[in-house]
Design a protein around this motif. Structure first.
Motif, PDB file in Angstrom:
ATOM      1  N   GLU A  61     -87.445 -40.132  85.783  1.00  0.00           N
ATOM      2  CA  GLU A  61     -86.619 -39.384  84.677  1.00  0.00           C
ATOM      3  C   GLU A  61     -85.301 -40.012  84.520  1.00  0.00           C
ATOM      4  O   GLU A  61     -84.899 -39.973  83.362  1.00  0.00           O
ATOM      5  CB  GLU A  61     -86.656 -37.905  85.159  1.00  0.00           C
ATOM      6  CG  GLU A  61     -87.858 -37.232  85.040  1.00  0.00           C
ATOM      7  CD  GLU A  61     -87.933 -35.890  86.056  1.00  0.00           C
ATOM      8  OE1 GLU A  61     -88.209 -35.070  85.383  1.00  0.00           O
ATOM      9  OE2 GLU A  61     -87.013 -35.854  86.851  1.00  0.00           O
ATOM     10  N   ARG A  62     -84.839 -40.453  85.429  1.00  0.00           N
ATOM     11  CA  ARG A  62     -83.314 -41.323  85.576  1.00  0.00           C
ATOM     12  C   ARG A  62     -83.435 -42.492  84.787  1.00  0.00           C
ATOM     13  O   ARG A  62     -82.579 -42.782  83.916  1.00  0.00           O
ATOM     14  CB  ARG A  62     -82.941 -41.258  87.084  1.00  0.00           C
ATOM     15  CG  ARG A  62     -82.544 -40.069  87.683  1.00  0.00           C
ATOM     16  CD  ARG A  62     -82.646 -39.989  89.194  1.00  0.00           C
ATOM     17  NE  ARG A  62     -81.920 -41.088  89.826  1.00  0.00           N
ATOM     18  CZ  ARG A  62     -82.048 -41.411  91.043  1.00  0.00           C
ATOM     19  NH1 ARG A  62     -82.845 -40.910  91.876  1.00  0.00           N
ATOM     20  NH2 ARG A  62     -81.178 -42.261  91.558  1.00  0.00           N
ATOM     21  N   VAL A  63     -84.390 -43.311  84.863  1.00  0.00           N
ATOM     22  CA  VAL A  63     -84.627 -44.531  84.000  1.00  0.00           C
ATOM     23  C   VAL A  63     -84.729 -44.230  82.457  1.00  0.00           C
ATOM     24  O   VAL A  63     -84.115 -44.759  81.743  1.00  0.00           O
ATOM     25  CB  VAL A  63     -85.491 -45.182  84.557  1.00  0.00           C
ATOM     26  CG1 VAL A  63     -85.840 -46.545  83.516  1.00  0.00           C
ATOM     27  CG2 VAL A  63     -85.508 -45.668  86.096  1.00  0.00           C
ATOM     28  N   ALA A  64     -85.708 -43.130  82.309  1.00  0.00           N
ATOM     29  CA  ALA A  64     -85.565 -42.939  80.886  1.00  0.00           C
ATOM     30  C   ALA A  64     -84.315 -42.275  80.316  1.00  0.00           C
ATOM     31  O   ALA A  64     -84.120 -42.625  79.256  1.00  0.00           O
ATOM     32  CB  ALA A  64     -86.802 -41.965  80.684  1.00  0.00           C
ATOM     33  N   LYS A  65     -83.722 -41.413  80.954  1.00  0.00           N
ATOM     34  CA  LYS A  65     -82.484 -41.037  80.523  1.00  0.00           C
ATOM     35  C   LYS A  65     -81.364 -42.301  80.388  1.00  0.00           C
ATOM     36  O   LYS A  65     -80.603 -42.140  79.282  1.00  0.00           O
ATOM     37  CB  LYS A  65     -81.974 -40.004  81.448  1.00  0.00           C
ATOM     38  CG  LYS A  65     -80.624 -39.103  80.871  1.00  0.00           C
ATOM     39  CD  LYS A  65     -80.335 -38.013  81.795  1.00  0.00           C
ATOM     40  CE  LYS A  65     -79.394 -37.110  81.188  1.00  0.00           C
ATOM     41  NZ  LYS A  65     -78.074 -37.808  80.866  1.00  0.00           N
ATOM     42  N   LEU A  66     -81.385 -42.901  81.476  1.00  0.00           N
ATOM     43  CA  LEU A  66     -80.545 -44.076  81.180  1.00  0.00           C
ATOM     44  C   LEU A  66     -80.639 -45.102  80.059  1.00  0.00           C
ATOM     45  O   LEU A  66     -79.808 -45.281  79.475  1.00  0.00           O
ATOM     46  CB  LEU A  66     -80.467 -44.949  82.550  1.00  0.00           C
ATOM     47  CG  LEU A  66     -79.830 -44.226  83.719  1.00  0.00           C
ATOM     48  CD1 LEU A  66     -79.916 -45.078  84.914  1.00  0.00           C
ATOM     49  CD2 LEU A  66     -78.364 -43.893  83.616  1.00  0.00           C
ATOM     50  N   GLU A  67     -82.064 -45.245  79.559  1.00  0.00           N
ATOM     51  CA  GLU A  67     -82.448 -45.911  78.607  1.00  0.00           C
ATOM     52  C   GLU A  67     -81.702 -45.395  77.221  1.00  0.00           C
ATOM     53  O   GLU A  67     -81.194 -45.994  76.479  1.00  0.00           O
ATOM     54  CB  GLU A  67     -83.781 -46.139  78.484  1.00  0.00           C
ATOM     55  CG  GLU A  67     -84.261 -47.148  79.609  1.00  0.00           C
ATOM     56  CD  GLU A  67     -85.864 -47.634  79.136  1.00  0.00           C
ATOM     57  OE1 GLU A  67     -86.428 -47.007  78.366  1.00  0.00           O
ATOM     58  OE2 GLU A  67     -86.151 -48.461  79.692  1.00  0.00           O
ATOM     59  N   THR A  68     -81.805 -43.941  77.302  1.00  0.00           N
ATOM     60  CA  THR A  68     -81.391 -43.493  76.111  1.00  0.00           C
ATOM     61  C   THR A  68     -79.780 -43.539  75.924  1.00  0.00           C
ATOM     62  O   THR A  68     -79.286 -43.462  74.800  1.00  0.00           O
ATOM     63  CB  THR A  68     -81.843 -41.794  76.042  1.00  0.00           C
ATOM     64  OG1 THR A  68     -81.300 -41.241  77.175  1.00  0.00           O
ATOM     65  CG2 THR A  68     -83.187 -41.630  75.947  1.00  0.00           C
ATOM     66  N   GLU A  69     -79.024 -43.555  77.099  1.00  0.00           N
ATOM     67  CA  GLU A  69     -77.768 -43.692  77.152  1.00  0.00           C
ATOM     68  C   GLU A  69     -77.115 -45.191  77.049  1.00  0.00           C
ATOM     69  O   GLU A  69     -75.969 -45.573  77.170  1.00  0.00           O
ATOM     70  CB  GLU A  69     -77.096 -43.002  78.237  1.00  0.00           C
ATOM     71  CG  GLU A  69     -77.500 -41.521  78.453  1.00  0.00           C
ATOM     72  CD  GLU A  69     -76.993 -40.907  79.913  1.00  0.00           C
ATOM     73  OE1 GLU A  69     -76.620 -41.638  80.757  1.00  0.00           O
ATOM     74  OE2 GLU A  69     -77.167 -39.907  80.024  1.00  0.00           O
TER      75      GLU A  69
END
Length: 233
Positions: A126-134
């Motif tokens: 979840e953190r990796v997916a969120k970091l990619e959007t950011e």
């Protein structure tokens, strides 16, 4: 003294005729046996040739099987080595995420990787997916990138069941289409294993006895029960 003895000639008559016939029969028998012997010898030679050819064929097949076995063992060794690399990649990613959290904490910023009252901490995936959007720069391997793709499309690709959500059909085709890649099953399985590891078991990659390999997300209450039972064992 008889006339035959006096003249020294061989006796003639039924006895001589019978002997001649017997000798002729013996000659015929000998010729028949010789012909049969030659035929048997030819059969033996032919069998020897076939046996020799079979031995050569078996030797070639055995050699090919040894080569195939060596190649298979080499592929298995490479696959095991790749799986080892996958775990190393996951550990490296988690270290990168921890470093990001430490830097954010030092700067006094709140990170979504930390838990807050009423909200559990995010899993690594979840953190990796969120970091990619950011658009936060982190180094990830292709297997982890594909795991993120599966995670981002999880609700779309998986099917709801009474016990949770399941993705067991078409994963390879879905992932190839989403990533615009031509993937082998081994690459798909590595991505699924990465998703299992990075989701901390929320989405499990299992090998069902009847349905084969599949990704399964249990209902939250079932995961809580499983986690509680694991903690008490």
């Amino acid at each position: 003294m008889t006339a035959d003895r006096a003249t020294g000639t061989e006796p003639t008559g039924p006895t001589e005729h019978a002997s001649s016939e017997l000798i002729a029969q013996l000659f015929d028998r000998v010729e028949t046996l010789e012909a049969e012997n030659e035929r048997l010898q030819d059969d033996i030679d032919e069998l020897r040739d076939h046996h020799r050819e079979d031995c050569h064929a078996l030797a070639r097949e055995n050699h090919e099987l040894r080569d195939s076995q060596d190649q298979l063992q080499e592929r298995v060794a490479k696959a095991e080595e790749k799986d080892g690399y996958l775990l190393e990649d996951i550990v490296d990613l988690e270290e990168q995420l921890a470093d990001l959290e430490d830097r954010s904490a030092t700067q006094g910023e709140h990170t979504d990787g930390e838990s807050t009252p009423g909200r559990p901490a995010l899993t690594p995936i979840e953190r990796v997916a969120k970091l990619e959007t950011e658009e936060v720069s982190i180094n990830v391997t292709p297997s982890i990138e594909r795991a993120v793709v599966i995670f981002e499309h999880w609700r779309e690709w998986s099917k709801k069941t009474p016990n949770g959500r399941v993705l067991k059909d078409g994963l390879k085709e879905l992932l190839c289409t989403a990533t615009d890649e031509r993937l082998a099953w081994r690459q798909v399985y590595r991505a699924a294993n990465a998703l299992d590891e990075l989701s901390k078991g929320d989405i499990e990659f299992t090998d069902h006895t009847r349905h084969g390999k599949m990704l399964v997300e249990s209902q939250p209450e079932r995961r809580d029960c499983r986690a509680s039972s694991a903690a008490t064992t």
